[in-house]
Design an enzyme around this catalytic site. Structure first.
Site, mmCIF file in Angstrom:
data_model
loop_
_atom_site.group_PDB
_atom_site.id
_atom_site.type_symbol
_atom_site.label_atom_id
_atom_site.label_comp_id
_atom_site.label_asym_id
_atom_site.label_seq_id
_atom_site.Cartn_x
_atom_site.Cartn_y
_atom_site.Cartn_z
ATOM 1 N N ILE A 61 -1.358 -7.370 14.169
ATOM 2 C CA ILE A 61 -0.308 -7.323 15.249
ATOM 3 C C ILE A 61 -0.542 -6.733 16.486
ATOM 4 O O ILE A 61 0.045 -7.292 17.570
ATOM 5 C CB ILE A 61 0.969 -6.551 14.332
ATOM 6 N N VAL A 62 -1.302 -5.730 16.410
ATOM 7 C CA VAL A 62 -1.393 -4.801 17.573
ATOM 8 C C VAL A 62 -2.412 -5.658 18.486
ATOM 9 O O VAL A 62 -2.308 -5.523 19.762
ATOM 10 C CB VAL A 62 -1.860 -3.331 17.088
ATOM 11 N N LYS A 84 -9.459 -4.199 19.637
ATOM 12 C CA LYS A 84 -8.322 -4.568 19.781
ATOM 13 C C LYS A 84 -7.705 -4.444 21.208
ATOM 14 O O LYS A 84 -6.380 -4.620 21.282
ATOM 15 C CB LYS A 84 -7.557 -3.680 18.852
ATOM 16 N N ASN A 99 0.834 -1.265 0.075
ATOM 17 C CA ASN A 99 0.131 0.240 0.100
ATOM 18 C C ASN A 99 0.749 1.238 -0.048
ATOM 19 O O ASN A 99 2.116 1.164 -0.188
ATOM 20 C CB ASN A 99 -0.933 -0.082 1.205
#
Ligand code: C5P
Length: 421
Positions: free
Chosen positions: A321-322, A355, A223
């Site tokens: 990931i987070v 998250k 991106n």
């Protein structure tokens, strides 16, 4: 405390030039010091003016050159006492035998010798002279006295001399001298940041940039993330006294001063190194990376050949990931980012909970003037419920300024978590 440790626009250097052929190198030294952002004022002795003109130094330093002690006009501008107080460092380069002898005796019969006695700033000297004069007992005796008095002596180098002799007595190259000055102020600033900075003693890990998901050996999915925001945050955290590790996807940015950088390509590599950080210690985890949500299910071993009008590539979800780090037992303070094109705040607040983040910074990437490739950004920061913190609007500003404000927000949250009664 200045934000970027490589810029010393608040530091003042007096470069004192005395009589010697090495004076020509001092002109370049002024340029290099200015390149680092230092304010430079040049003081010249009578002897120096026989080798190089004050006009050269005036043009290079952008300041009037100081040559006289008992000149009413000069004293009316910046007199010797003001000059002595202005300096954060007095660098005598080249330092002649004569100037060294004067300093050692405490004479005060010209501007430089008077300045030497009147300043509280550290004094550095870069002696440059004929090798026999350098070796002379009187010179060595005077140097010992200066070292005892706290003067820092930059040792001359050996080599062929202008007078034809070969031996010790050459002034080091201006680039080396400027680098030593930079290093000195850098260490001093770092020591202050490590003691008093907002993130003093904290270990911070930051993910930044895009990830690259291979399709075959020559193609990938990625991106447009430039990594600028994450790099700016890494620099701001370091300036705030933190020990910073930056896990960077492929971006073309210089590593910020003092920051440890680990380069990765794919999301899975980024996750792997992020998890490793938990082992080595991590107090704050800041996820700025634009991680590819999907990767190719099976990366082709060889370059895919052109065939047919359509090509189907099957994608599978990448790990978050987070969110993965946030689920670990000994989790750091977790900061996430949300880039949205609509319902920005609503989606961001949702991600904060989903998250399990402590803080989320969100921006509206539908605005062309901020976000991805821009040098500016504007954000709204939300904190998890257990923090006694209202949401914060960070008005449009450079990514460096936004990074500084994020550091402040992290610091405030770290100190304001509601403790169970
Ligand atoms: O879900 P979304 O991509 O919008 O979430 C953005 C936040 O989550 C950012 O902080 C980003 O760095 C992080 N993220 C991540 N791993 C992913 C996807 C997003 O760490 N696979």
């Amino acid at each position: 405390m200045s934000f970027d440790l490589s810029v010393f626009s608040n530091k003042n250097i007096i470069l004192a030039v005395t009589g010697g052929i090495a004076a020509y190198k001092s002109a370049i030294l002024v340029r290099r010091l200015k390149d680092y952002g230092f304010n430079v004022r040049v003081v010249m002795t009578q002897g120096a003016q026989a080798f190089i003109t004050p006009l050269t130094f005036q043009a290079l330093s952008g300041n009037p050159v100081h040559t006289e002690l008992l000149d009413t006009e000069a004293e009316a501008g910046m007199g010797h006492i003001e000059l002595a107080r202005w300096a954060d460092l007095v660098l005598v380069a080249p330092a002649s035998c004569d100037s060294i002898a004067k300093f050692a005796c405490g004479l005060a019969d010209d501007l430089l010798s008077t300045l030497y006695l009147a300043t509280k700033a550290p004094v550095w000297i870069a002696p440059a002279m004929n090798q026999q004069m350098w070796a002379a007992k009187a010179t060595q005796r005077n140097l010992s006295t200066l070292v005892e008095d706290g003067v820092h002596v930059i040792m001359p180098e050996a080599g062929s001399q202008a007078c034809g002799d070969v031996g010790l007595g050459r002034m080091p190259e201006p680039e080396d001298l400027a680098e030593q000055v930079r290093e000195y102020f850098h260490k001093a600033q770092r020591a202050i940041a490590e003691k008093f900075g907002l993130l003093a003693g904290k270990k911070v890990t930051i993910t930044a940039g895009p990830t690259r998901e291979a399709i075959d050996p020559v193609r990938y999915i990625s991106n447009h993330s430039t990594g600028k925001m994450g790099f700016a945050i890494a620099a701001a955290c370091y300036s705030a006294g933190a020990e910073v590790t930056l896990i960077a996807g492929p971006v073309s940015l210089d590593t910020p001063n003092g920051v440890k950088r680990l380069n990765v390509s794919s999301a899975r590599q980024m996750l792997h190194l992020s998890m490793n950080q938990l082992e080595t210690g991590c107090d704050v985890f800041i996820a700025t990376a634009a991680v590819a949500d999907y990767r190719v299910a099976e990366v082709a071993e060889h370059k895919i050949k052109k065939a047919g009008d359509e090509l189907a590539v099957s994608l599978v979800k990448n790990p978050d990931i987070v969110a993965t780090i946030a689920l670990q037992d000994k989790r750091p303070f977790m900061v996430g980012f949300a880039a949205e094109t609509r319902n920005v705040e609503e989606y961001a607040a949702g991600k904060l909970v989903a998250k399990k983040l402590d803080m989320i910074a969100c921006n509206d990437v539908s605005r062309a003037d901020i976000g991805f490739a821009s040098d500016e950004n504007a954000m709204t920061v939300f904190f998890a419920e257990q923090y006694e913190m209202e949401k914060r609007d960070l008005e449009k500003a450079s990514k460096q300024e936004i990074a500084q404000q994020l550091v402040e927000a992290i610091h405030d949250a770290l100190h304001q978590e509601k403790r169970p009664v």
